[in-house]
Scaffold this motif. Structure first.
Motif, PDB file in Angstrom:
ATOM      1  N   PRO A   1       0.460  -1.030   0.059  1.00 50.11           N
ATOM      2  CA  PRO A   1       0.013   0.340  -0.519  1.00 50.11           C
ATOM      3  C   PRO A   1       1.127   1.445   0.480  1.00 50.11           C
ATOM      4  CG  PRO A   1      -0.077  -0.976   2.131  1.00 50.11           C
ATOM      5  CD  PRO A   1       0.716  -1.300   0.982  1.00 50.11           C
ATOM      6  N   TRP A   2       2.065   1.173  -0.247  1.00 48.88           N
ATOM      7  CA  TRP A   2       3.099   1.951  -0.716  1.00 48.88           C
ATOM      8  C   TRP A   2       3.225   2.735  -1.371  1.00 48.88           C
ATOM      9  CZ3 TRP A   2       4.081  -2.323   1.936  1.00 48.88           C
ATOM     10  CH2 TRP A   2       4.343  -2.939   3.158  1.00 48.88           C
ATOM     11  N   GLU A   3       3.514   3.945  -2.112  1.00 47.59           N
ATOM     12  CA  GLU A   3       3.751   4.126  -3.173  1.00 47.59           C
ATOM     13  C   GLU A   3       5.057   4.515  -3.169  1.00 47.59           C
ATOM     14  OE1 GLU A   3       1.844   7.529  -4.780  1.00 47.59           O
ATOM     15  OE2 GLU A   3      -0.638   7.006  -4.638  1.00 47.59           O
ATOM     16  N   THR A   4       5.964   5.068  -2.241  1.00 45.60           N
ATOM     17  CA  THR A   4       7.432   5.774  -2.728  1.00 45.60           C
ATOM     18  C   THR A   4       8.567   4.133  -1.097  1.00 45.60           C
ATOM     19  OG1 THR A   4       7.288   6.767  -1.147  1.00 45.60           O
ATOM     20  CG2 THR A   4       6.660   7.370  -3.113  1.00 45.60           C
ATOM     21  N   ALA A   5       9.464   4.260  -1.674  1.00 42.03           N
ATOM     22  CA  ALA A   5      10.148   3.508  -1.188  1.00 42.03           C
ATOM     23  C   ALA A   5      10.328   4.852   0.602  1.00 42.03           C
ATOM     24  CB  ALA A   5      11.770   3.279  -1.122  1.00 42.03           C
ATOM     25  N   LEU A   6      10.121   5.448   0.686  1.00 47.69           N
ATOM     26  CA  LEU A   6       9.917   6.063   1.829  1.00 47.69           C
ATOM     27  C   LEU A   6       8.677   5.904   2.368  1.00 47.69           C
ATOM     28  CD1 LEU A   6      10.861   8.335   4.041  1.00 47.69           C
ATOM     29  CD2 LEU A   6      10.265  10.234   2.018  1.00 47.69           C
ATOM     30  N   GLU A   7       8.288   6.202   2.271  1.00 48.36           N
ATOM     31  CA  GLU A   7       6.264   5.554   2.565  1.00 48.36           C
ATOM     32  C   GLU A   7       6.463   4.596   3.273  1.00 48.36           C
ATOM     33  OE1 GLU A   7       3.075   6.235   0.751  1.00 48.36           O
ATOM     34  OE2 GLU A   7       3.345   8.224  -0.194  1.00 48.36           O
ATOM     35  N   TYR A   8       7.673   3.331   2.594  1.00 51.20           N
ATOM     36  CA  TYR A   8       7.452   2.118   3.603  1.00 51.20           C
ATOM     37  C   TYR A   8       8.199   2.157   4.774  1.00 51.20           C
ATOM     38  CZ  TYR A   8       9.306  -2.301   4.310  1.00 51.20           C
ATOM     39  OH  TYR A   8       9.224  -3.605   5.095  1.00 51.20           O
ATOM     40  N   ILE A   9       9.424   2.801   4.697  1.00 56.45           N
ATOM     41  CA  ILE A   9      10.385   3.444   5.866  1.00 56.45           C
ATOM     42  C   ILE A   9       9.767   3.618   6.352  1.00 56.45           C
ATOM     43  CG2 ILE A   9      12.084   4.210   6.122  1.00 56.45           C
ATOM     44  CD1 ILE A   9      13.189   3.388   3.812  1.00 56.45           C
ATOM     45  N   LEU A  10       8.850   4.799   6.556  1.00 57.95           N
ATOM     46  CA  LEU A  10       7.973   5.762   6.976  1.00 57.95           C
ATOM     47  C   LEU A  10       7.880   4.422   8.315  1.00 57.95           C
ATOM     48  CD1 LEU A  10       7.228   9.121   5.513  1.00 57.95           C
ATOM     49  CD2 LEU A  10       9.562   8.597   7.688  1.00 57.95           C
ATOM     50  N   ASP A  11       6.470   3.794   7.021  1.00 53.57           N
ATOM     51  CA  ASP A  11       5.499   2.899   7.982  1.00 53.57           C
ATOM     52  C   ASP A  11       6.283   1.777   9.108  1.00 53.57           C
ATOM     53  OD1 ASP A  11       3.022   1.623   8.943  1.00 53.57           O
ATOM     54  OD2 ASP A  11       2.990   0.960   7.236  1.00 53.57           O
ATOM     55  N   ARG A  12       7.255   0.740   8.687  1.00 54.51           N
ATOM     56  CA  ARG A  12       8.078   0.477   9.422  1.00 54.51           C
ATOM     57  C   ARG A  12       8.915   0.930  10.370  1.00 54.51           C
ATOM     58  NH1 ARG A  12      12.070  -4.210   6.886  1.00 54.51           N
ATOM     59  NH2 ARG A  12      12.921  -4.875   8.714  1.00 54.51           N
ATOM     60  N   PHE A  13       9.232   2.239  10.256  1.00 59.06           N
ATOM     61  CA  PHE A  13       9.781   2.656  11.639  1.00 59.06           C
ATOM     62  C   PHE A  13       8.998   4.368  11.836  1.00 59.06           C
ATOM     63  CE2 PHE A  13      13.794   0.994   8.450  1.00 59.06           C
ATOM     64  CZ  PHE A  13      13.345  -0.207   9.852  1.00 59.06           C
ATOM     65  N   ASP A  14       7.752   3.313  12.046  1.00 60.88           N
ATOM     66  CA  ASP A  14       6.927   4.524  12.738  1.00 60.88           C
ATOM     67  C   ASP A  14       7.455   5.142  14.627  1.00 60.88           C
ATOM     68  OD1 ASP A  14       6.206   2.464  14.995  1.00 60.88           O
ATOM     69  OD2 ASP A  14       4.010   2.515  14.083  1.00 60.88           O
ATOM     70  N   HIS A  15       8.391   4.702  15.468  1.00 61.91           N
ATOM     71  CA  HIS A  15       8.803   4.996  16.042  1.00 61.91           C
ATOM     72  C   HIS A  15      10.276   6.343  15.844  1.00 61.91           C
ATOM     73  CE1 HIS A  15      11.127   1.487  15.052  1.00 61.91           C
ATOM     74  NE2 HIS A  15      12.687   1.891  16.168  1.00 61.91           N
ATOM     75  N   VAL A  16      10.423   5.754  15.178  1.00 66.42           N
ATOM     76  CA  VAL A  16      11.646   7.468  14.679  1.00 66.42           C
ATOM     77  C   VAL A  16      11.134   8.670  14.477  1.00 66.42           C
ATOM     78  CG1 VAL A  16      14.051   7.226  13.205  1.00 66.42           C
ATOM     79  CG2 VAL A  16      12.962   5.351  13.774  1.00 66.42           C
ATOM     80  N   ASP A  17      12.161   9.582  14.344  1.00 63.14           N
ATOM     81  CA  ASP A  17      11.909  11.019  13.952  1.00 63.14           C
ATOM     82  C   ASP A  17      11.500  10.752  12.107  1.00 63.14           C
ATOM     83  OD1 ASP A  17      11.181  13.548  13.434  1.00 63.14           O
ATOM     84  OD2 ASP A  17      13.482  13.501  13.132  1.00 63.14           O
ATOM     85  N   PRO A  18       9.893  11.037  11.320  1.00 62.44           N
ATOM     86  CA  PRO A  18       9.898  10.653  10.381  1.00 62.44           C
ATOM     87  C   PRO A  18      10.467  11.906   9.381  1.00 62.44           C
ATOM     88  CG  PRO A  18       7.967  11.716  11.075  1.00 62.44           C
ATOM     89  CD  PRO A  18       9.199  11.078  12.421  1.00 62.44           C
ATOM     90  N   GLU A  19      10.835  13.225  10.111  1.00 61.68           N
ATOM     91  CA  GLU A  19      12.192  14.349   9.335  1.00 61.68           C
ATOM     92  C   GLU A  19      13.290  13.904   8.919  1.00 61.68           C
ATOM     93  OE1 GLU A  19      12.113  17.122   6.150  1.00 61.68           O
ATOM     94  OE2 GLU A  19      10.252  16.395   7.252  1.00 61.68           O
ATOM     95  N   GLY A  20      13.721  13.220  10.537  1.00 58.14           N
ATOM     96  CA  GLY A  20      15.119  12.972  10.622  1.00 58.14           C
ATOM     97  C   GLY A  20      14.914  12.051   9.580  1.00 58.14           C
ATOM     98  N   ILE A  21      14.130  10.451   9.024  1.00 54.63           N
ATOM     99  CA  ILE A  21      14.067   9.784   7.833  1.00 54.63           C
ATOM    100  C   ILE A  21      14.397  10.414   6.608  1.00 54.63           C
ATOM    101  CG2 ILE A  21      13.117   7.978   6.316  1.00 54.63           C
ATOM    102  CD1 ILE A  21      11.920   6.509   9.259  1.00 54.63           C
ATOM    103  N   GLY A  22      12.842  11.470   6.537  1.00 59.92           N
ATOM    104  CA  GLY A  22      12.939  12.613   5.206  1.00 59.92           C
ATOM    105  C   GLY A  22      14.453  13.185   5.120  1.00 59.92           C
ATOM    106  N   GLU A  23      15.128  14.056   5.623  1.00 62.28           N
ATOM    107  CA  GLU A  23      16.281  14.732   5.581  1.00 62.28           C
ATOM    108  C   GLU A  23      17.830  13.288   5.026  1.00 62.28           C
ATOM    109  OE1 GLU A  23      17.175  16.007   9.861  1.00 62.28           O
ATOM    110  OE2 GLU A  23      15.558  17.968   8.539  1.00 62.28           O
ATOM    111  N   ARG A  24      17.883  12.401   5.853  1.00 61.91           N
ATOM    112  CA  ARG A  24      18.569  11.284   5.658  1.00 61.91           C
ATOM    113  C   ARG A  24      18.386  10.698   3.951  1.00 61.91           C
ATOM    114  NH1 ARG A  24      19.025   6.362   9.563  1.00 61.91           N
ATOM    115  NH2 ARG A  24      17.950   7.490  11.190  1.00 61.91           N
ATOM    116  N   PHE A  25      17.241  10.869   3.253  1.00 64.27           N
ATOM    117  CA  PHE A  25      17.096  10.478   1.991  1.00 64.27           C
ATOM    118  C   PHE A  25      17.656  11.827   1.169  1.00 64.27           C
ATOM    119  CE2 PHE A  25      14.398   7.717   3.190  1.00 64.27           C
ATOM    120  CZ  PHE A  25      13.714   6.364   2.055  1.00 64.27           C
ATOM    121  N   ASP A  26      17.435  13.427   1.533  1.00 62.65           N
ATOM    122  CA  ASP A  26      17.576  14.559   1.030  1.00 62.65           C
ATOM    123  C   ASP A  26      19.047  14.231   0.611  1.00 62.65           C
ATOM    124  OD1 ASP A  26      15.241  14.845   0.729  1.00 62.65           O
ATOM    125  OD2 ASP A  26      15.043  16.099   2.644  1.00 62.65           O
TER     126      ASP A  26
END
Length: 305
Positions: A23-48
């Motif tokens: 149900p996830w369109e992007t790899a980032l969406e899946y990772i955010l869902d799997r690691f929902d206890h981690v700061d989501p913006e921090g994960i996004g910044e790693r992609f950036d």
């Protein structure tokens, strides 16, 4: 698969397998869902920052669709660790091998709450050897000889020594003496079937064909305790500790065998009295006889050989 990201601060990048669909369109969406206890913006910044990469080294973006890559690598955000008050001693170093004396209480490899405070990461950082890999492991509570591969190109030759059991190891242990076993005059061959579950702390002896073999002999006795030579012919987790306990010779200061003690903070004054004393083999590269011996002694038998 070789990581496309180099070792950083002595620690390998972490590999993650992505689902092919969901149900996830992007790899980032899946990772955010799997690691929902981690700061989501921090994960996004790693992609950036380009810190999430695929097998070929391609950096993923916030919009990379799910299903494009099967495996990705990234660096974990590691907590600050308090340095353990123990030190490693380098016994031998050449272009292929590094041999050290590992102290009690220091794990061989990262795991659980010990990452930077592991023998592998310490040595990678201190000696600037990012490709360093242990050839075998010692329990965190066991001290003594630990051998590492320095060169990836020759690593396989040394790994085969361990796989084919062409390595001779000797341990020393301090434990009670049972005169009726006559271990001072006749070594005892201990064989049993040992199983170790990932979900249970202790190894257990069970019925069935033996998968472990240890030779036990008594070198010296002082009062009620003795210094033992242990020669493992197999390498199951906790094999020596369990075999000694099964003989009624529980190793001094062992919090697991024969009785599991309540968890308590490490007491550096009372280490487990088990030492990986020596390791010997025929070098697969030049055929020379190699033997490395620990410079450590056991505090329960401080003046012993």
């Amino acid at each position: 698969m070789r990581s496309p990201l180099p070792v950083r601060n002595g620690v390998n990048a972490t590999r993650l397998r992505l689902p092919e669909e969901g149900p996830w369109e992007t790899a980032l969406e899946y990772i955010l869902d799997r690691f929902d206890h981690v700061d989501p913006e921090g994960i996004g910044e790693r992609f950036d920052r380009g810190e999430v990469v695929a097998l070929g080294g391609e950096a993923l973006t916030r919009s990379t669709p799910l299903g494009v890559h099967t495996f990705v690598w990234y660096y974990r955000e590691l907590p600050v660790e308090e340095r353990l008050p123990v030190e490693l001693t380098v016994l031998h170093r050449d272009e292929h091998l590094l041999v050290v004396d590992k102290p009690h209480f220091l794990p061989t490899t990262p795991g659980g709450r010990y990452v930077a405070e592991s023998a592998l990461v310490r040595l990678r950082v201190q000696l600037d050897l990012p490709d360093l890999i242990p050839m075998h492991r010692l329990d965190r509570m066991t001290a003594g000889i630990l051998m590492f591969s320095v060169d990836p190109d020759t690593r396989g030759a040394y790994q085969l020594l361990f796989e084919n059991r062409r390595i001779t190891k000797e341990y020393r242990a301090v434990a009670p003496v049972r005169p009726e076993l006559h271990l001072d005059t006749e070594p005892l061959e201990v064989r049993s079937r040992i199983v170790k579950s990932r979900t249970y702390l202790l190894a257990q002896e069970v019925e069935g064909p033996p998968n472990t073999h240890t030779t036990v002999s008594l070198l010296e006795q002082r009062g009620e305790h003795g210094l033992y030579r242990l020669q493992p012919h197999t390498g199951k987790t906790h094999q020596l500790r369990l075999h000694m306990a099964s003989l009624g010779l529980g190793i001094m200061n062992d919090p697991f065998y024969p009785v599991l003690l309540a968890q308590a903070p490490d007491d550096y004054a009372v280490p487990l009295q088990l030492l990986a004393h020596s390791i010997a083999f025929t070098d697969p590269l030049d055929g020379s006889a190699r033997r490395f011996e620990s410079g450590l002694t056991l505090t329960g038998f401080p003046a012993a050989g």
